[in-house]
Design an enzyme around this catalytic site. Structure first.
Site, PDB file in Angstrom:
ATOM      1  N   ASN A  42      40.457   9.457 -41.849  1.00  0.00           N
ATOM      2  CA  ASN A  42      41.479   8.496 -42.751  1.00  0.00           C
ATOM      3  C   ASN A  42      42.673   9.286 -43.136  1.00  0.00           C
ATOM      4  O   ASN A  42      42.680  10.483 -43.389  1.00  0.00           O
ATOM      5  CB  ASN A  42      40.828   7.895 -43.964  1.00  0.00           C
ATOM      6  CG  ASN A  42      39.874   8.958 -44.694  1.00  0.00           C
ATOM      7  OD1 ASN A  42      39.462   9.904 -44.205  1.00  0.00           O
ATOM      8  ND2 ASN A  42      39.652   8.527 -45.984  1.00  0.00           N
ATOM      9  N   ILE A  43      43.787   8.666 -43.323  1.00  0.00           N
ATOM     10  CA  ILE A  43      45.009   9.325 -43.653  1.00  0.00           C
ATOM     11  C   ILE A  43      45.614   8.337 -44.667  1.00  0.00           C
ATOM     12  O   ILE A  43      45.873   7.256 -44.637  1.00  0.00           O
ATOM     13  CB  ILE A  43      45.963   9.100 -42.137  1.00  0.00           C
ATOM     14  CG1 ILE A  43      45.383   9.758 -41.148  1.00  0.00           C
ATOM     15  CG2 ILE A  43      47.318   9.587 -42.832  1.00  0.00           C
ATOM     16  CD1 ILE A  43      45.936   9.611 -39.780  1.00  0.00           C
ATOM     17  N   GLU A  44      45.581   8.995 -45.872  1.00  0.00           N
ATOM     18  CA  GLU A  44      46.094   8.318 -47.019  1.00  0.00           C
ATOM     19  C   GLU A  44      47.514   8.464 -47.448  1.00  0.00           C
ATOM     20  O   GLU A  44      48.175   9.213 -46.522  1.00  0.00           O
ATOM     21  CB  GLU A  44      45.267   8.774 -48.320  1.00  0.00           C
ATOM     22  CG  GLU A  44      43.629   8.661 -47.989  1.00  0.00           C
ATOM     23  CD  GLU A  44      42.958   8.945 -49.254  1.00  0.00           C
ATOM     24  OE1 GLU A  44      43.171   9.397 -50.340  1.00  0.00           O
ATOM     25  OE2 GLU A  44      41.869   8.183 -49.298  1.00  0.00           O
ATOM     26  N   CYS A  53      42.396   3.659 -42.148  1.00  0.00           N
ATOM     27  CA  CYS A  53      40.977   4.133 -42.077  1.00  0.00           C
ATOM     28  C   CYS A  53      40.777   4.997 -40.885  1.00  0.00           C
ATOM     29  O   CYS A  53      41.354   4.927 -39.912  1.00  0.00           O
ATOM     30  CB  CYS A  53      40.031   2.848 -42.084  1.00  0.00           C
ATOM     31  SG  CYS A  53      39.990   2.102 -43.831  1.00  0.00           S
ATOM     32  N   GLU A  55      38.358   4.678 -38.677  1.00  0.00           N
ATOM     33  CA  GLU A  55      37.802   4.089 -37.341  1.00  0.00           C
ATOM     34  C   GLU A  55      39.349   3.327 -36.923  1.00  0.00           C
ATOM     35  O   GLU A  55      39.367   3.395 -35.542  1.00  0.00           O
ATOM     36  CB  GLU A  55      37.035   2.544 -38.211  1.00  0.00           C
ATOM     37  CG  GLU A  55      35.711   3.081 -38.745  1.00  0.00           C
ATOM     38  CD  GLU A  55      36.049   3.134 -40.306  1.00  0.00           C
ATOM     39  OE1 GLU A  55      36.842   3.609 -40.619  1.00  0.00           O
ATOM     40  OE2 GLU A  55      34.985   2.957 -40.760  1.00  0.00           O
ATOM     41  N   CYS A  91      35.058  -0.666 -43.080  1.00  0.00           N
ATOM     42  CA  CYS A  91      35.650  -1.890 -43.827  1.00  0.00           C
ATOM     43  C   CYS A  91      35.694  -3.227 -42.930  1.00  0.00           C
ATOM     44  O   CYS A  91      35.778  -3.125 -41.869  1.00  0.00           O
ATOM     45  CB  CYS A  91      36.774  -1.244 -44.781  1.00  0.00           C
ATOM     46  SG  CYS A  91      38.168  -1.534 -43.563  1.00  0.00           S
ATOM     47  N   CYS A  94      38.677  -2.975 -40.564  1.00  0.00           N
ATOM     48  CA  CYS A  94      38.354  -2.205 -39.238  1.00  0.00           C
ATOM     49  C   CYS A  94      37.529  -2.987 -38.429  1.00  0.00           C
ATOM     50  O   CYS A  94      37.398  -2.929 -37.307  1.00  0.00           O
ATOM     51  CB  CYS A  94      37.499  -0.997 -39.643  1.00  0.00           C
ATOM     52  SG  CYS A  94      38.944   0.477 -40.362  1.00  0.00           S
TER      53      CYS A  94
END
Ligand code: THU
Length: 138
Positions: A42-44, A53, A55, A91, A94
């Site tokens: 995940n890359i915020e 996310c 995935e 989620c 995804c």
């Protein structure tokens, strides 16, 4: 590659998670039909909504490399500092991305569930009656 090996790959992917806001780190390892494994984390983002996310990172990496068919994905997650063995289901967004590229009856989603256990679902089990490319066929 067996399910346990793919979970180990997901744990490696989780080490790359960029999560300054939630500190919830997710790793995914996606096995393409070619045999290639694609890592995703995940890359915020400071603006929150652009967050990607783990995935989807894995899927977008794979598709951008030309892979279009997939066998299974392993997912691990947990708070920074945790072992990453807590059950972390994908989620809804995804699941919908999986629906675009995967056969819901055969694509398998492997979730870590404690240090020595995992849960395995088909995409259809996690997204019953999903809307996919076939819905747009005449
Ligand atoms: N996250 C994922 O990477 N995958 C999921 O399926 C659930 C949520 C991430 C997004 C965000 O960076 C953090 O977990 C907390 O929601």
């Amino acid at each position: 590659m067996n399910d346990n090996e793919l979970l180990q790959e997901a744990k490696k992917a989780r080490l790359k998670a960029y999560t300054p806001y939630s500190e919830f780190q997710v790793g995914a390892a996606l096995l393409g039909k070619s045999g290639t494994v694609y890592h995703g984390c995940n890359i915020e983002n400071a603006a929150y909504t652009p967050t990607n996310c783990a995935e989807r990172t894995a899927f977008f990496k794979a598709v951008s490399e030309g892979e279009r068919e997939f066998e299974k994905i392993a997912i691990v997650g947990g708070k920074a500092g945790d072992s990453g063995d807590v059950l972390c289901a994908p989620c809804g967004v995804c699941r919908q991305v999986m629906m675009e590229f995967c056969n819901p009856d055969t694509f398998r989603i492997i979730l870590s569930d404690g240090p020595e256990a995992c849960k395995i679902f088909t995409l259809k089990e996690l997204l019953p009656c999903g809307f996919g490319p076939a819905n747009l066929d005449n």
